[in-house]
Design an enzyme around this catalytic site. Structure first.
Site, short mmCIF file in Angstrom:
data_model
loop_
_atom_site.label_atom_id
_atom_site.label_comp_id
_atom_site.label_asym_id
_atom_site.label_seq_id
_atom_site.Cartn_x
_atom_site.Cartn_y
_atom_site.Cartn_z
CD GLU A 400 -2.70 -1.27 2.67
OE1 GLU A 400 -2.81 -0.18 3.19
OE2 GLU A 400 -2.93 -2.56 3.09
CD GLU A 486 -6.60 -4.63 8.57
OE1 GLU A 486 -7.27 -5.30 7.95
OE2 GLU A 486 -5.41 -4.29 8.38
CB SER A 504 -7.99 2.85 0.36
OG SER A 504 -9.16 2.46 0.29
CG HIS A 505 -5.44 -1.44 4.62
ND1 HIS A 505 -4.59 -2.44 4.35
CD2 HIS A 505 -6.36 -2.00 5.60
CE1 HIS A 505 -4.70 -3.33 5.39
NE2 HIS A 505 -5.85 -3.15 5.87
CB VAL A 506 -10.93 -0.40 3.69
CG1 VAL A 506 -11.46 0.88 2.67
CG2 VAL A 506 -11.95 -1.02 4.27
#
Length: 634
Positions: A400, A486, A504-506
């Site tokens: 990321e 998360e 993005s991470h999510v």
């Protein structure tokens, strides 16, 4: 490097992971022995020479090699590195600052110079410029990841705070400014000013025992190129960034033919190109405030703002293509954006719908790029990170952070700004699917459709529940989803009015964990979902909507997501051969062909004339089985 270059993509990915762990201070340069600056400089010089040679001999891996070079200093012959050691002594002598923090830094520089020294030098300059405000010194260090503990961890620790007299101010600012160039010449190959100096040539005079340095200009630069670089340096801090970004891209276009040829100064050109690329990203981020003024009211002023946002998108898209190995689809998107801009300026009736289709294609391209990074880099980051005992958080977010450091993240942010107002202008629906939907040219197309069933829970922000574990399938309606969170265990869907970045991470987590993730733009629908808190709902994404309905637990005892990963039973109806081996689009029916074929037929007469519909024929259901069963194919 010698081994990695011949093992292909994954070998170079391993080198990139290692070098980035070092660049982000997860690995220690040396411990308990002396490494002279000229030795580090020479080692970096050898590595960057090898990287430039590999860039020429392995053109299919240029993108990875650029990324490796962005993590390492340029290095240089012994005189360049030796000057780091000599020049600090001259600074101390000329400015009467031989004790305290300056002496501790001097000992560290002699023992083991590293990229941290660039940050320490900048912190000292900022501290002196602020009229000796010590909080500014610590602020600069902290913003660049250097803490008090890190200063104390060096083999030659820095214990003291800087302390100077007012009469030392002008001399120190002058000498530390010169010293910064020396440090950057070794440690910051991709620093813009340093990269330009290395290509244009510069001379640093010797003084007493301190050696002089002569860097010659790169030969055969394009006509007018030095003037273009001077323009960039003059305007690099401008608040109005449009002309600067155009200049940066013009410089990258001029450089491109030189980057495709072998030369002994190729690495200087590569470091310059990497620096220009990075400056495009930082300059664009300064323009966000101006671009945020776009709204859904359609008037001449807003058309101008729309055009400006789309123009910035074309600039960043071009910048991304110039840094990518696989850029064909990015070029198609770039052509689409230019056409959308011309439609917008002429106020064509369907400009917003066309622009939305190009936006969706661009977003898909970004998703593909993110997935490539994830596939290539993350396994190596996890494997090497565990063996090197790197902090787990640095391993988890490795890919990321790589994505965020490039133009893809900037481009994604820009299209997120444009998407809601385009949707409003084009009168599109209320939902945008971040997981289950692939954007097509006219609307949405559902892939791998799944009926998600879960109990509705309403939260203010996903961050507040990210560490929670739900003991039953849960549909989360979250007012705020920023992208770093998360997804809690037990969650089967996340619905939100927010539009987190597709990189993005999510978003990555939702994609990997098969969680339905959707943005809703209609406050009435969101309010209705929130009113269903605690109820068991079925969510079913359709072509342009999310259909939801209340269900009873008893009716869904065999629901797949209530039972977990166990097998579910399905019934397949065999299609019958219709006595025709090939049919034209006019004959497409549900009994003869599938949905993709029927959609092509359906579009005829329903889209503007500038949208071409492919001529289509199909082998109908049953033809394969019929031909396979023929005696000829026994």
């Amino acid at each position: 490097m010698d081994q990695a270059k011949d093992t292909g993509e994954l070998g170079l990915a391993g080198i990139l992971v290692w070098m980035r762990f070092m660049a982000t201070r997860q690995l220690i340069w040396n411990k308990n022995y002396n490494v002279k600056p000229r030795e580090i400089s020479k080692a970096q010089d050898r590595l960057t020479d090898l990287l430039q040679n590999t860039y020429t001999t392995h053109p299919q891996h240029r993108e990875l090699l650029r990324m490796i070079m962005s993590t390492v200093g340029r290095g240089g012959e012994g005189d360049v590195g030796q000057r780091i050691r000599d020049e600090i002594l001259v600074i101390q002598r000329n400015n009467d600052c031989k004790g305290g923090m300056m002496e501790e830094w001097h000992q560290k520089l002699h023992n083991n110079t590293s990229p941290d020294d660039v940050v320490i030098c900048q912190a000292l300059i900022d501290y002196i410029k602020s009229d000796f405000d010590i909080s500014i010194y610590w602020k600069t260090l902290a913003e660049n990841g250097i803490t008090k503990e890190r200063l104390l961890s060096y083999d030659r620790a820095i214990h003291s705070d800087p302390s100077f007299r007012r009469d030392q101010k002008d001399g120190l600012l002058r000498d530390l400014g010169h010293y910064m160039r020396t440090l950057k010449a070794v440690h910051s190959g991709a620093d813009l000013e340093s990269a330009i100096s290395n290509c244009m040539g510069y001379q640093a005079e010797g003084e007493g025992f301190m050696v002089g340095v002569q860097i010659n200009p790169v030969a055969d630069l394009p006509s007018g190129f030095p003037e273009l670089l001077r323009f960039i340096l003059q305007h690099v801090e401008d608040r109005n960034v449009e002309a600067l970004i155009e200049g940066l891209l013009e410089a990258r276009q001029e450089l491109r033919p030189l980057l495709l040829k072998s030369s002994d100064r190729l690495k200087d050109l590569l470091f310059l190109d990497i620096a220009l690329d990075s400056t495009v990203r930082t300059a664009t981020e300064r323009a966000y405030e101006e671009l945020d003024n776009a709204g859904p009211e359609v008037n001449p002023v807003v058309f101008t703002i729309f055009s400006k946002i789309m123009y910035f998108i074309t600039l960043i898209l071009e910048n991304l293509a110039l840094s990518s190995d696989d850029y064909e689809d990015l070029i198609y998107c770039l052509k689409g954006w230019h056409h959308a801009i011309s439609m917008c300026k002429s106020q064509s009736a369907h400009w917003a719908l066309y622009a939305k289709s190009v936006l969706d294609r661009t977003r898909l391209g970004l998703s593909s790029k993110a997935e490539w990074y994830q596939r290539i880099l993350q396994p190596s980051a996890e494997y090497l990170g565990s063996l090197l005992e790197v902090n787990p958080w640095a391993i988890n977010i490795f890919t990321e952070e790589v994505i965020r450091a490039g133009s893809a993240a900037t481009l994604s942010s820009l299209i997120n700004r444009l998407d809601p107002v385009l949707r409003e202008t084009a009168h599109l629906g209320s939902w945008d699917f971040l997981m289950q939907v692939v954007m097509s040219w006219d609307s949405w197309q559902v892939i791998s459709p799944v009926e998600v069933v879960g109990y509705v829970d309403v939260v203010e922000e996903l961050l507040a529940v990210q560490n929670k574990s739900y003991d039953r399938p849960t549909i989360l309606v979250a007012k705020s989803v920023k992208g770093e969170e998360e997804i809690p265990d037990g969650t089967v869907a996340v619905l939100t009015p927010d539009m987190p970045d597709v990189l993005s991470h999510v978003s990555v987590r939702a994609r990997n964990c098969k969680v339905c993730f959707a943005t809703c733009f209609d406050p009435k629908i969101l309010a209705d979902l929130q009113a269903n808190k605690g109820k068991l709902l079925r969510l079913k994404p359709s072509s342009a909507d999310v259909v939801y309905s209340e269900v009873k637990e008893g009716d869904l005892a065999d629901s797949s997501n209530l039972k977990g990963d166990g097998p579910s039973s399905i019934t397949l109806v065999r299609k019958q051969f219709g006595r025709k081996y090939a049919i034209s689009a006019e004959e497409f029916t549900p009994e003869m062909v599938g949905a993709k074929s029927r959609n092509i037929s359906y579009l005829k007469g329903k889209v503007p004339s500038w949208v071409g519909i492919p001529t289509s024929v199909a082998l109908p259901f049953g033809v394969f089985e019929k031909v396979l069963a023929d005696k000829l194919n026994q």
